[in-house]
Design an enzyme around this catalytic site. Structure first.
Site: not given
Ligand code: 5U1
Length: 331
Positions: A34, A81, A123, A181, A144, A32
């Site tokens: 460097e 969603s 997720k 995310e 979103r 870190d």
């Molecule tokens: C809302 C959402 C949230 N997540 N989280 C992941 N890891 N994949 C993922 N895909 C999502 O929607 C897909 C249907 C594109």
């Protein structure tokens, strides 16, 4: 002068490579200290020669404060969603995970396949955002929102080091939207709260609030002080180019272009493969560097996804499988 231009170009290349190894490969090759020394040298050069400080410079010069709030951005492709499934009572696995069994069986019947291949992912519990790249350069980022329209938080996202300001490698489409995310890693969340307590500031309740609160700061200079991260999980608009035929291959391609993708992503076959993944991630949940609230199963091939289509706004080809709610200790 040519030697200054050459020096700044060399520093940029070294810093961008260090960012890629740290955020994408999780395999830093310089300390870190460097990294900071090179960043400070580049910042000094840019202070002396302002024309060197282009928008895609890794010094990530902080933009202006969004005075009257954030502009609205309409998502050309809605940010979906996910339908979600929870555990139920039952003697055997097919009953306990009935909704997953039904989800998987519906795909087998509709597509006339046996044990279809799924892309499976943790997720992450953060803030979903969409990043737009034109000719490989980051031009816009949005939350979103309600799925149709979100807030333009481009200036704030530019301060997130895990988000590439320009794509790495080659062969990307003229327009590419990457969705994923923004999260606050647990270690950064703890550090933030230690600092907050020592300085009599309000601590964060959980990392998700940290990510949401930091990204919605009107002043990007404040966002820049919060250490946020990012993990890609889907593609939005693609124009002037094409992607691999499966989601898992696309995620690998995104890594090569410079996007962090969770190392936990995998592929699994059929109902048994999904549940094995659910258990595997569930067992290591507390040791992951970020908070998760479940796993996501997606039919891997895009042709099959198109054939399965959507129910209202949630795809028939993907589902979130949530863990039982954890008592969220307000640290
Ligand atoms: C809302 C959402 C949230 N997540 N989280 C992941 N890891 N994949 C993922 N895909 C999502 O929607 C897909 C249907 C594109």
């Amino acid at each position: 002068p040519a030697d200054i231009v050459a020096r700044s170009a060399a520093l940029r290349a070294q810093i961008e490579q260090a960012n890629y190894r740290y955020h994408v490969l999780d395999d830093a090759d310089i300390t870190d200290a460097e990294y900071d020394r090179r960043m400070r040298e580049l910042e000094a050069l840019e202070a002396e020669w302002p024309e060197l400080a282009t928008t895609d410079s890794p010094t990530r010069k902080v933009g202006a404060r969004a005075s009257g709030g954030f502009a609205e951005v309409r998502h050309a492709l809605p940010m979906l969603s996910l339908g979600n499934a929870f555990e139920q009572e039952g003697e055997n696995e097919r009953e306990r995970f009935r909704e997953i069994a039904d989800f998987e069986r519906r795909i087998e019947h509709t597509l006339e396949r046996r044990t279809p291949v799924f892309s499976v992912e943790p997720k992450l519990d953060g803030l979903a955002i969409s990043l737009r790249y034109e000719d490989g350069v980051f031009v816009q980022g949005a939350t979103r929102g309600d799925g149709e329209t979100g807030e333009d938080v481009t200036a704030n996202l530019r301060t997130v080091r895990a988000i590439p300001l320009k794509l790495r490698g080659s062969g990307w489409p003229a327009v590419l939207e990457v969705r994923g995310e923004v999260v606050m890693l647990r270690k950064d969340f703890e550090a933030f709260n230690d600092y907050a307590r020592k300085h009599d500031e309000k601590p964060l309740a959980n990392p998700r609030n940290g990510a949401a609160g930091s990204l919605r700061q009107l002043d990007p200079a404040i966002t820049a002080k919060r250490r946020l991260s990012f993990f890609a999980y889907a593609i939005g608009v693609v124009e002037g180019g094409e992607l691999p035929p499966t989601h898992s291959a696309t995620l690998q391609q995104l890594r090569e272009w410079g996007f962090p993708v969770s190392p936990e992503v995998d592929v699994a076959r059929g109902f048994d493969g999904l549940i094995a993944y659910f258990r595997r991630i569930g067992a290591k949940r507390d040791s992951l560097p970020y908070d998760i609230d479940g796993v996501v199963y997606k039919l891997d091939d895009y042709a099959g996804q198109r054939e399965m289509g959507f129910v209202s706004r949630a795809p028939r080809w993907a589902i979130a499988h949530k863990f039982p709610a954890q008592e969220q200790t307000t640290r």
